[in-house]
Design an enzyme around this catalytic site. Structure first.
Site: not given
Ligand code: C5P
Length: 402
Positions: A209, A288, A305
């Protein structure tokens, strides 16, 4: 402008590194500081006062008998006007004179007459730095409460390699900023994530992203300046490691999860800033993928996770801070996330306000409600977030809540 309103006297002594003081001066004025330059006689052999006068927009003083000072009290006036004196480069001879309390030129005289902090950035040949006399002098300067920035090790102007190089101008600016930052997180260990993750499809392709990592890196820097020990588990970004921060580079969400869980028990605070991919590719191709194989490839995804939720669920979990980057309904989604992931503090922002850019607009959500911060640079928001976090930690400790 992190040094806005600060008046700093920049002392320059005789050493090759004097040429770097010009860049340092630019960085200091760029950060908003008002800088008054004072040079020793030998320093003017390396770079002339004209350079520093042009860059500071002020007269440069060298001589204690300078007739431009109306009352002939240059040493008193100049030191009283300063919030701090930074001497960069500081030669072995200068350190020796200050350690002895000598006042045999304008710079040492105003240093002796100062009522503000003195910060010095030593620069000298490695043998001079290692000389027992210099070691003694540096030890007594430290004992007198003088801050010593550096020196660094590396190749020296004389061609020898070792300890004694002046810190680079950017490092000196950072040391100065850290010096002026209240140590609100002293003694705390902060663990953080930042940047995107990269979920491989094959050896060259992947899902990622546009997170730049800037907000996370700014927070890591602000936390380090505030005196905490910071470990930053970072996805792939092209940002320099903030001074005083330990960076653990990772690629995928699983690697980030493992690196965090390994360290979470030792942390007092966990801040999840990373834009972690929600999904990873179930079967990563070892070779690839070739398009000649025909048909559209199908990529099966598995859920990653949730690092933040997993840290928050640990027994004796560190104080957890999460981020909510949303494109709409910020308050509702952020508060819901706070409850769902069981984290006391969520930093919410609308992605259209700051994703990838220099500036941002954020709202803090905790059990007291919402607290919008004024729109600002990521560095300034990071500073305010750390201040808010430090206050919350203190409040929690006072009330005994967990
Ligand atoms: O669930 P969402 O992605 O919207 O939540 C964002 C928050 O959760 C951020 O603080 C992000 O760093 C953390 N996060 C995480 N592990 C993930 C997804 C999000 O630590 N798999």
């Amino acid at each position: 402008m992190e040094l806005q309103g600060k008046r700093i006297l920049l002392g320059i002594t005789g050493g090759v590194a004097a040429y770097k003081a010009a860049s340092l001066l630019r960085l200091m004025t760029g950060a908003g500081a008002q800088v008054q330059v004072v040079m020793t006689g030998p320093a003017t052999r390396f770079v002339t006062p004209v350079t520093f006068q042009a860059l500071s927009g002020r007269p440069v003083y060298v001589d204690q008998w300078d007739p431009r000072m109306p009352n002939n009290m240059a040493h008193i006036d100049l030191s009283r006007e300063a919030d701090a004196i930074l001497v960069a480069p500081a030669s072995a001879n200068f350190l020796a004179r200050v350690a002895q309390g000598l006042a045999d030129d304008l710079l040492t005289t105003l240093v002796l007459a100062r009522d503000c902090p003195l910060l010095v950035a030593p620069a000298m040949n490695r043998q001079m730095w290692e000389n027992p006399a210099t070691r003694r002098n540096v030890a007594s300067l430290r004992q007198d409460g003088i801050e010593i920035f550096g020196p660094a090790a590396g190749v020296q102007a004389c061609g020898e390699a070792g300890e004694g190089r002046m810190l680079e101008p950017g490092e000196l600016l950072e040391s100065l900023l850290a010096f002026f930052t209240p140590k609100l997180l002293a003694g705390r260990r902060v663990l953080m994530t930042a940047g995107p993750t990269f979920e491989a499809i094959d050896p060259v392709r992947g899902i990622t992203n546009l997170s730049s990592g800037r907000m996370g890196y700014a927070i890591a820097q602000a936390a380090a300046r505030a005196g905490s020990q910071v470990t930053l588990v970072s996805g792939p970004v092209s940002l320099p490691v903030p001074q005083g921060v330990e960076r653990i580079p990772v690629l995928s969400a699983l690697e980030m999860h493992a690196a965090v869980m390994e360290r979470a028990a030792r942390a007092d605070v966990f801040i999840g800033v990373a834009a972690v991919a929600d999904y990873r590719v179930a079967a990563v191709a070892h070779q690839k993928l070739k398009k000649e194989l025909g048909g559209l490839p199908e990529i099966r995804l598995l859920a990653n996770p949730d690092i933040l939720a997993d840290v928050a669920a640990l027994p004796g979990a560190p104080f957890c801070v999460g981020f909510a980057a949303e494109s709409e309904n910020l308050e509702e989604y952020a508060q819901r996330k706070r409850q769902r992931k069981n984290v006391p503090l969520i930093v919410g922002n609308l992605i259209q306000d700051g994703f990838g850019g220099e500036d941002n607009r954020v709202i803090l959500f905790d059990d007291q409600g919402s607290h919008p911060l004024p729109p600002a640079s990521k560095a300034e928001l990071a500073r305010q977030l750390i201040e808010y976090l430090a206050r919350l930690l203190e409040k929690r400790e006072c009330t005994g809540s967990t």
